[in-house]
Design a protein around this motif. Structure first.
Motif, mmCIF file in Angstrom:
data_model
loop_
_atom_site.group_PDB
_atom_site.id
_atom_site.type_symbol
_atom_site.label_atom_id
_atom_site.label_comp_id
_atom_site.label_asym_id
_atom_site.label_seq_id
_atom_site.Cartn_x
_atom_site.Cartn_y
_atom_site.Cartn_z
ATOM 1 N N TRP A 36 0.825 -1.209 0.074
ATOM 2 C CA TRP A 36 0.001 0.050 0.204
ATOM 3 C C TRP A 36 0.824 1.246 0.022
ATOM 4 O O TRP A 36 1.873 1.471 0.747
ATOM 5 N N ARG A 38 0.295 5.635 0.101
ATOM 6 C CA ARG A 38 -0.969 6.899 0.198
ATOM 7 C C ARG A 38 -0.236 7.964 -0.201
ATOM 8 O O ARG A 38 0.955 8.347 -0.114
ATOM 9 N N VAL A 48 3.492 2.810 2.142
ATOM 10 C CA VAL A 48 3.066 2.452 3.726
ATOM 11 C C VAL A 48 3.603 1.230 4.256
ATOM 12 O O VAL A 48 4.390 1.134 5.303
ATOM 13 N N ASP A 89 -2.534 10.389 9.129
ATOM 14 C CA ASP A 89 -2.745 9.352 8.276
ATOM 15 C C ASP A 89 -3.844 9.587 7.181
ATOM 16 O O ASP A 89 -4.155 8.698 6.193
ATOM 17 N N TYR A 93 -5.225 6.099 -0.150
ATOM 18 C CA TYR A 93 -4.423 4.778 0.035
ATOM 19 C C TYR A 93 -4.722 3.931 -1.371
ATOM 20 O O TYR A 93 -5.860 3.673 -1.788
#
Length: 117
Positions: A36, A38, A48, A89, A93
């Motif tokens: 992943w 982002r 990530v 965060d 994503y």
């Protein structure tokens, strides 16, 4: 045709949890690193974490201890469990696959994660 389809994004309060899923088709899942990335508004896309076919995962420093990558090779799906979420965060994503065959890379369309009170 290769497809990486993400799901599970949404809005959550700080300290909350979300689990992202990425279901794949058209790739040799067992010969691909999955991961992943982002991208926050105005920022570059950032890794990530990545998980190998054997299940060995590596994470970006800021998510270590909070995020967990897993994969189901039979279901050709990779998961990102995100706990103790912070406003930082917040990002789109993207699911990512890197095939060992010819080092091809593939991306999903992205799913929005928003951490806000």
């Amino acid at each position: 045709q290769v497809q990486l389809v993400e799901s599970g994004g949404g809005r959550v309060q700080p300290g909350g949890s979300l689990r992202l899923s990425c279901t794949t088709s058209g790739i040799i899942f067992g010969l691909s690193d999955m991961g992943w990335y982002r991208q926050a508004p105005g920022a570059q896309r950032q890794l990530v974490g990545i998980i190998t076919p054997a299940g060995i995962a590596n994470y970006e420093e800021s998510v270590k201890g909070r995020f967990t990558l897993t994969r189901d090779n039979a279901e050709t799906t990779v998961y990102l469990q995100m706990d103790s979420l912070k406003p930082g965060d917040t990002a789109v994503y993207y699911c990512y696959a890197r095939s060992y065959v010819r080092s091809l890379e593939f991306w999903g369309q992205g799913t929005q994660v928003t951490v806000s009170s």
